[in-house]
Design a protein around this motif. Structure first.
Motif, PDB file in Angstrom:
ATOM      1  N   ALA A   1       0.824  -1.210   0.000  1.00  0.00           N
ATOM      2  CA  ALA A   1       0.000   0.000   0.000  1.00  0.00           C
ATOM      3  C   ALA A   1       0.857   1.259   0.000  1.00  0.00           C
ATOM      4  O   ALA A   1       0.586   2.220  -0.738  1.00  0.00           O
ATOM      5  CB  ALA A   1      -0.929  -0.009   1.207  1.00  0.00           C
ATOM      6  N   VAL A   2       1.926   1.259   0.810  1.00  0.00           N
ATOM      7  CA  VAL A   2       2.791   2.441   0.892  1.00  0.00           C
ATOM      8  C   VAL A   2       3.580   2.624  -0.402  1.00  0.00           C
ATOM      9  O   VAL A   2       3.739   3.752  -0.891  1.00  0.00           O
ATOM     10  CB  VAL A   2       3.732   2.322   2.104  1.00  0.00           C
ATOM     11  CG1 VAL A   2       4.795   3.420   2.078  1.00  0.00           C
ATOM     12  CG2 VAL A   2       2.927   2.407   3.399  1.00  0.00           C
ATOM     13  N   SER A   3       4.085   1.534  -0.975  1.00  0.00           N
ATOM     14  CA  SER A   3       4.828   1.617  -2.237  1.00  0.00           C
ATOM     15  C   SER A   3       3.944   2.197  -3.345  1.00  0.00           C
ATOM     16  O   SER A   3       4.384   3.013  -4.154  1.00  0.00           O
ATOM     17  CB  SER A   3       5.341   0.234  -2.642  1.00  0.00           C
ATOM     18  OG  SER A   3       6.261  -0.261  -1.705  1.00  0.00           O
ATOM     19  N   LYS A   4       2.697   1.758  -3.381  1.00  0.00           N
ATOM     20  CA  LYS A   4       1.761   2.253  -4.376  1.00  0.00           C
ATOM     21  C   LYS A   4       1.558   3.762  -4.225  1.00  0.00           C
ATOM     22  O   LYS A   4       1.530   4.500  -5.206  1.00  0.00           O
ATOM     23  CB  LYS A   4       0.422   1.530  -4.234  1.00  0.00           C
ATOM     24  CG  LYS A   4      -0.641   1.972  -5.228  1.00  0.00           C
ATOM     25  CD  LYS A   4      -1.928   1.198  -5.023  1.00  0.00           C
ATOM     26  CE  LYS A   4      -3.018   1.694  -5.983  1.00  0.00           C
ATOM     27  NZ  LYS A   4      -4.300   0.959  -5.754  1.00  0.00           N
ATOM     28  N   THR A   5       1.446   4.208  -2.986  1.00  0.00           N
ATOM     29  CA  THR A   5       1.282   5.639  -2.734  1.00  0.00           C
ATOM     30  C   THR A   5       2.521   6.413  -3.149  1.00  0.00           C
ATOM     31  O   THR A   5       2.433   7.472  -3.777  1.00  0.00           O
ATOM     32  CB  THR A   5       0.993   5.889  -1.243  1.00  0.00           C
ATOM     33  OG1 THR A   5      -0.196   5.184  -0.855  1.00  0.00           O
ATOM     34  CG2 THR A   5       0.792   7.369  -0.964  1.00  0.00           C
ATOM     35  N   LEU A   6       3.704   5.891  -2.795  1.00  0.00           N
ATOM     36  CA  LEU A   6       4.957   6.567  -3.145  1.00  0.00           C
ATOM     37  C   LEU A   6       5.137   6.715  -4.645  1.00  0.00           C
ATOM     38  O   LEU A   6       5.678   7.710  -5.127  1.00  0.00           O
ATOM     39  CB  LEU A   6       6.147   5.788  -2.575  1.00  0.00           C
ATOM     40  CG  LEU A   6       6.671   6.157  -1.194  1.00  0.00           C
ATOM     41  CD1 LEU A   6       7.842   5.269  -0.831  1.00  0.00           C
ATOM     42  CD2 LEU A   6       7.053   7.620  -1.107  1.00  0.00           C
TER      43      LEU A   6
END
Length: 417
Positions: free
Chosen positions: A282-287
């Motif tokens: 989820a965080v990688s997608k946001t980044l």
């Protein structure tokens, strides 16, 4: 509702207002000109380069200021004057408002029919003005009353909307005041944490977007020490709900969730649970999103830096090369704190774990050049040590030669070959 405002509105004496912010002064201090300001307001004025008194525009021979203890005591007495007998029209209004507030606080601590009505009126009072919120947060018995109301609102969305709105408003403005009112509220809620935390978790799962944001902010305020962070992280189903929000929340909601997750993930079990819930994905997608702002990227990097401190986190990041790639991309433009977090992630994967696939991915993303630029911007201590370690392991990939660069680890300068 107009009657409510008429009945509860509190008039603030002009003497108690900061000439800059026009709000009630929390920490009044006086300049050499004799004019008194709130400490935070005058500090911002002076730190922005001004050398004059804002009220008189006189050039200041000295920028020193001293606490106005007399005025500070008067303001404190005014805030709690509800308990005294009125001796002037102004005090009469405050006394009338305090009588109503006392009745409302009694009403929200019961299961009687007036619970919902009292809570709604209290929320309206807190929304009306910052002055009202200052009076409310210091009002005798407010902390225990609002905690009991929160515990009693479990599974009742309408009630939760009001009680969490009150908490969010008063804590954002007054939670860290010198009076200690915010800490009293925090302790009152945590004393009945099982019901209170369950109520907030219910609001996050079932409430509107606005209620979700306010609930997350209240939780972050409650997370004031290691024990409270652990309690919040262990609340049944809460971490799962928070991670789900990252997939379909707004930027405001996502930012609040990321800040909370970074704050409460203090145990290895909490970090491992986040990994299981696919927080890294989820965080990688946001980044990687083009819409990800600088402040949002900083929060993402903070979460990754927290999760990478557990073995499960390092293993999951090592298996998701897009994560390391996103970190490298953000590192070049990161601020000081975010740079430290990004370097901690890359160092953990490339140096601590020695993950060859991650090293190759970082190298392909111009990782050496980015790290060199970080060092040239200036870094000290363990951050510089991590940079040097990364340079050493990444050079094995042959990237410095491809870039036409060499690096002298005794300096912070990039030199052409």
């Amino acid at each position: 509702m107009a009657k409510v405002r008429e009945k509860l509105y509190v008039t603030v004496p002009n003497l108690f207002r900061c000439p800059i912010s026009m709000d009630v002064m929390r920490s009044p201090v006086s300049l050499c000109t004799g004019v008194t300001y709130d400490r935070s307001s005058i500090q911002r004025w002076l730190e922005s380069g001004h050398d004059t008194c804002p009220a008189t525009m006189q050039v200041l021979p000295s920028k020193d200021f001293i606490p106005n203890l007399t005025l500070h005591r008067l303001i404190r007495l005014w805030l709690i004057s509800a308990a005294g007998e009125p001796s002037s029209p102004s005090e009469s209004r405050i006394s009338a408002a305090s009588d109503r507030l006392r009745a409302l606080l009694t009403g929200i601590q019961t299961d009687a029919e007036d619970f919902a009505a009292s809570l709604s009126e209290l929320a309206e009072f807190s929304r009306f003005s910052a002055d009202n919120r200052r009076v409310l947060v210091s009002f005798p018995g407010f902390d225990s009353a609002i905690a009991r109301a929160l515990a009693g609102s479990r599974s009742r969305i309408e009630a939760l909307e009001n009680v969490i709105a009150v908490l969010d408003l008063v804590l954002r403005e007054n939670g860290n005041s010198d009076s200690g009112a915010g800490e009293r509220i925090r302790r009152s809620i945590l004393d009945t944490r099982e019901d209170c935390l369950a109520a907030i978790a219910f609001a996050i799962e079932n409430g509107s977007a606005k209620l979700k944001v306010a609930s997350v902010r209240v939780l972050e305020f409650l997370a004031g020490d290691f024990q409270s962070k652990r309690w919040i992280a262990e609340t049944r189903g809460l971490l799962s709900q928070l991670v789900k929000l990252l997939n379909d929340g707004t930027e405001e909601l996502n930012g609040a969730v990321l800040s909370l997750l970074a704050s409460v993930s203090v145990t290895q079990s909490a970090k491992a649970e986040l990994v299981r819930l696919e927080i890294i994905k989820a965080v990688s997608k946001t980044l990687q999103s083009a819409a990800c702002s600088g402040s949002m990227a900083e929060k993402c990097l903070r979460v990754l830096a927290v999760v990478v401190t557990c073995a499960d986190g390092r293993a999951a990041m090592g298996g998701d090369l897009s994560c390391a790639a996103a970190v490298v991309e953000r590192l070049a433009k990161a601020g000081k704190a975010a740079t430290e977090d990004a370097m901690a992630v890359l160092w953990s994967l490339c140096c601590l774990c020695g993950n060859e696939k991650v090293r190759d991915e970082v190298a392909k993303r111009n990782g050496v050049a980015v790290v060199l630029l970080v060092m040239q911007r200036g870094c000290e201590g363990h951050v510089r040590s991590m940079c040097v370690d990364l340079i050493k392991v990444l050079r094995k990939n042959g990237l410095p030669l491809a870039l036409g660069l060499s690096y002298d680890t005794k300096t912070t300068h990039i030199k052409p070959c």
